[in-house]
Design an enzyme around this catalytic site. Structure first.
Site, mmCIF file in Angstrom:
data_model
loop_
_atom_site.group_PDB
_atom_site.id
_atom_site.type_symbol
_atom_site.label_atom_id
_atom_site.label_comp_id
_atom_site.label_asym_id
_atom_site.label_seq_id
_atom_site.Cartn_x
_atom_site.Cartn_y
_atom_site.Cartn_z
ATOM 1 N N ILE A 1 40.816 41.651 34.783
ATOM 2 C CA ILE A 1 39.453 41.844 35.311
ATOM 3 C C ILE A 1 39.487 41.379 36.762
ATOM 4 C CG2 ILE A 1 36.997 41.261 35.001
ATOM 5 C CD1 ILE A 1 37.971 39.866 32.339
ATOM 6 N N HIS A 2 39.080 42.216 37.683
ATOM 7 C CA HIS A 2 39.050 41.731 39.066
ATOM 8 C C HIS A 2 37.926 42.320 39.895
ATOM 9 C CE1 HIS A 2 40.944 45.572 39.991
ATOM 10 N NE2 HIS A 2 40.674 45.342 41.250
ATOM 11 N N ARG A 3 37.225 43.341 39.384
ATOM 12 C CA ARG A 3 36.233 44.008 40.241
ATOM 13 C C ARG A 3 34.997 43.143 40.443
ATOM 14 N NH1 ARG A 3 37.612 48.783 42.116
ATOM 15 N NH2 ARG A 3 39.299 49.722 40.938
#
Ligand code: UD1
Length: 345
Positions: free
Chosen positions: A196-198
């Site tokens: 998860i990075h957005r």
């Protein structure tokens, strides 16, 4: 002929690799690294795994607000391009390095080619969408990876400068697969490879809490390979990542990523690249977003948009059958098509 590629973030290293291989012995190819990503695992490790030559310059611009980062890259890129006098500049994908690269090159009147042009989420609150639209409109040659991308560009009046070349990404994927022993991933292992990075998933407390609690309740173990942004935001919001089914890891190298995607039961991600890596690996993927730029991966139930992770603990993961993942992304000759195009400018 002198070609300069501007890259700075993890997914761009994956895309520049095939250009660096194919230009070798044909023309001069120099890499400018903006320094947007600087941790070993997000930067140098990719150069090593993909045998990418060292950048001719690294700016060390680092992190910051969008304005700070983009402006820092813009100033340094302009100076470097004035020094290097390239015949053509190549920019990649949709990061702040792409945006700053396209601004610097086009204002200096240098021909610019955008690799992975034409992707759209149609959501302007995504910083990447703004970067894509501006970079496409400023560039002289648009190398589009899919039919969807070609059509998006035509709709914006950019059809005349668009070339349909397939997805350069699969050349790097195949390069990695050839480095991995088949015996290393013959048997699927019971875990979900998760990233998860957005901003839309990490930068609001409630949203992040909801995602983490869904992951924690998964029946299949969740291995999160945590991007620094996730660690930073979880700390800020006091969200405990190490709960329930979740096991937190540092980000892994590109080689390890591909091996893990090949052997995992499934992938859970908000990354564009991982959606495709899962699709190419015939590994089912739940995408933690409401939309995707890679619409083609939604055919056949291999990639599912699941913004609230409603499917995570269901039987969706089971028996997906077979498919030919390479049909939609071209025949693996994207870098050759791009080279032919730039040699004829
Ligand atoms: C960027 C791109 C995104 C791409 C992603 C791939 C933009 C707007 N976003 O997002 O399109 O999908 O890269 O990973 O360009 N950090 C570190 N070490 C690093 C790099 C970043 O600790 O080497 C931390 C910093 O706290 C930084 C945060 O991560 O503020 C975010 O980094 P940034 O480059 O701004 O955006 P990404 O989320 O990586």
């Amino acid at each position: 002929m002198r070609v300069v590629s501007i890259v700075g973030a993890r997914p761009q290293f994956v895309k520049v690799a095939p250009i660096s291989w194919i230009t070798k012995d044909v023309c001069e190819h120099l890499i400018l690294h903006t320094g947007q990503h600087y941790d070993h695992a997000l930067s140098d490790a990719f150069f090593a795994d993909l045998d990418i030559p060292k950048p001719v310059e690294t700016f060390n611009v680092g992190s910051g607000s969008h304005a700070e980062q983009t402006a820092g890259i813009l100033v340094k890129t302009e100076a470097a391009l004035i020094r290097l006098k390239p015949d053509i500049v190549l920019i990649y994908g949709d990061t702040n390095s792409t945006l700053a690269g396209s601004l610097a090159a086009s204002k200096l009147g240098i021909k610019t080619g955008h690799i992975e042009a034409g992707l759209r989420s149609f959501i302007r609150s995504m910083p990447e969408e703004i970067n894509r639209v501006v970079s496409d409109h400023l560039s002289d040659i648009l190398f589009a990876p899919t039919n969807t991308a070609v059509n998006n560009l035509k709709r914006e009046g950019l059809g005349d400068k668009t070339l349909s070349v397939g997805d350069i990404f699969i050349e790097s994927f195949n390069y990695m697969v050839n480095k991995i022993k088949k015996t290393d991933y013959l048997v699927r292992k019971p875990y979900l490879f998760t990233t998860i990075h957005r901003a839309e998933n990490t930068d609001m407390k409630e949203r992040l809490e909801k995602i983490v609690s869904k992951l924690a309740s998964s029946k299949i173990p969740i291995h999160i390979y945590a991007h620094p942004r996730l660690i930073k935001q979880a700390k800020l919001f006091n969200v405990n990542l190490n709960q329930g089914s979740i096991i937190v890891h540092e980000p892994v190298t590109y080689l390890e990523t591909i091996k893990s995607v090949l052997e995992a039961t499934g992938v859970v991600t908000d990354s564009g690249g991982l959606q495709k890596e899962a699709y190419l690996s015939k590994t089912p993927c739940l995408t933690i977003r409401e939309e995707t730029e890679w619409l083609e991966t939604l055919n056949g139930d291999w990639n599912k948009l699941d913004p609230n992770l409603d499917l995570i603990s269901t039987s969706w993961w089971e028996s997906k059958g077979d498919h030919d993942p390479f049909k939609i992304f071209g025949d693996g000759s994207t870098s050759k098509k791009i080279l032919n195009s730039i040699l004829s400018i």
